[in-house]
Design a protein around this motif. Sequence first.
Motif, PDB file in Angstrom:
ATOM      1  N   LYS A 133      -0.757   9.224  -0.112  1.00  0.00           N
ATOM      2  CA  LYS A 133      -0.571  10.499   0.587  1.00  0.00           C
ATOM      3  C   LYS A 133       0.661  11.228   0.049  1.00  0.00           C
ATOM      4  O   LYS A 133       0.628  12.444  -0.179  1.00  0.00           O
ATOM      5  N   VAL A 134       1.742  10.488  -0.168  1.00  0.00           N
ATOM      6  CA  VAL A 134       2.973  11.086  -0.700  1.00  0.00           C
ATOM      7  C   VAL A 134       2.728  11.632  -2.105  1.00  0.00           C
ATOM      8  O   VAL A 134       3.153  12.746  -2.434  1.00  0.00           O
ATOM      9  N   ASP A 136       2.816   0.409   2.073  1.00  0.00           N
ATOM     10  CA  ASP A 136       1.530   0.875   2.579  1.00  0.00           C
ATOM     11  C   ASP A 136       0.863   1.763   1.518  1.00  0.00           C
ATOM     12  O   ASP A 136       1.302   2.888   1.274  1.00  0.00           O
ATOM     13  N   SER A 146      -1.908   3.457   1.411  1.00  0.00           N
ATOM     14  CA  SER A 146      -2.439   4.741   1.868  1.00  0.00           C
ATOM     15  C   SER A 146      -1.322   5.769   2.059  1.00  0.00           C
ATOM     16  O   SER A 146      -1.497   6.953   1.748  1.00  0.00           O
ATOM     17  N   LYS A 147      -0.165   5.323   2.543  1.00  0.00           N
ATOM     18  CA  LYS A 147       0.977   6.224   2.716  1.00  0.00           C
ATOM     19  C   LYS A 147       1.525   6.657   1.355  1.00  0.00           C
ATOM     20  O   LYS A 147       1.916   7.813   1.169  1.00  0.00           O
ATOM     21  N   ASP A 186       8.675   1.557   4.135  1.00  0.00           N
ATOM     22  CA  ASP A 186       7.370   1.675   4.794  1.00  0.00           C
ATOM     23  C   ASP A 186       6.341   2.309   3.857  1.00  0.00           C
ATOM     24  O   ASP A 186       5.196   1.850   3.771  1.00  0.00           O
ATOM     25  N   ILE A 187       6.748   3.346   3.147  1.00  0.00           N
ATOM     26  CA  ILE A 187       5.848   4.011   2.189  1.00  0.00           C
ATOM     27  C   ILE A 187       5.455   3.051   1.068  1.00  0.00           C
ATOM     28  O   ILE A 187       4.285   2.938   0.692  1.00  0.00           O
TER      29      ILE A 187
END
Length: 309
Positions: free
Chosen positions: A99-100, A93, A95-96, A89-90
């Motif tokens: 963020k990480v 995506d 944006s994810k 999922d990361i």
Amino acid sequence: MVFKFKIGFFTDVHGSEYSFKRSLNIAKARKVDFLIVSGGLMAKEILFVEDTGGKYFLNGKKVNLNNLNEEALRSGKYIVVDKKEVIEDIKSDKSKLEKVISEKVTEQMSRWVKIADEVFRLERIFWSAGHGDIPQLDSILKNFGGKLINENVINIEEIQIVSLGYGSPMGNSYREIPDSELYIKGKSLLKDADKERLIMNFHMPPLNTKLDNAKVGLRKSHVGSKAVLDLITEFQPLISLHGHVHESTSMDKIGETIALNPGSLYQLGDPSIVTFEVHKELKSFGSVSVSKYIIKNIEFVSTNPLDVV
């Protein structure tokens, strides 16, 4: 009358905690007065480790998580451990993923600022992000008490330091701009500078010098910036400090300016730092005194008996 102080400069540690700490230790052992930690602070690679309930897999291969974490501290990598579906999922995506990365950078810089204060002295360290560092890095470091000098002019003991971390376009970095724009930004910062007491800290090395010779494929090529070369030629600072090209540890002369690139050995966890002294020599002619700043005792250091991880 002679007045002097010592500056240390290292760059492109790219997330290697070993390289960062060892460079700090060398600066301390060499009794550096001020330290500039320049661009390429964050890691260039992130590893996604799948947790299957106590067993860990990287790219389908079972790994020892403790050993992997230790190697990541040495060679400069971020590690994310999670279930397969979360990792997928990361990765899918943007944006994810961003963020990480931001969370990992924040976690590391929080630790690095504390280390810097313990080993050296935080108030005597100046940080300048480079073109491979996320835009949030400046505010992250400020929030932890770091002194940011990127895109700025500061004064240290009567010396001016002008810093710019932007790089020429590579297609995969956060702060890249065309060389023409780099020249405009640089000239705007330098326009009121006093070249008699000026240090340039531009992450990109000047083109066609000993500082920008990189291996491209099977050949070596000059990959530096003509804008930076033109600015050095035009403003003739006492000394100019650069990075970006890890394998070009070197010193060169551009007119009267000494140009330095300490290089980087971050992937080995090794330090690579250059130190030098700024001397102010004051000579009197009757009732008139004339001062002149001179750079002396330049020393490139990769290893040191006092260098402790």
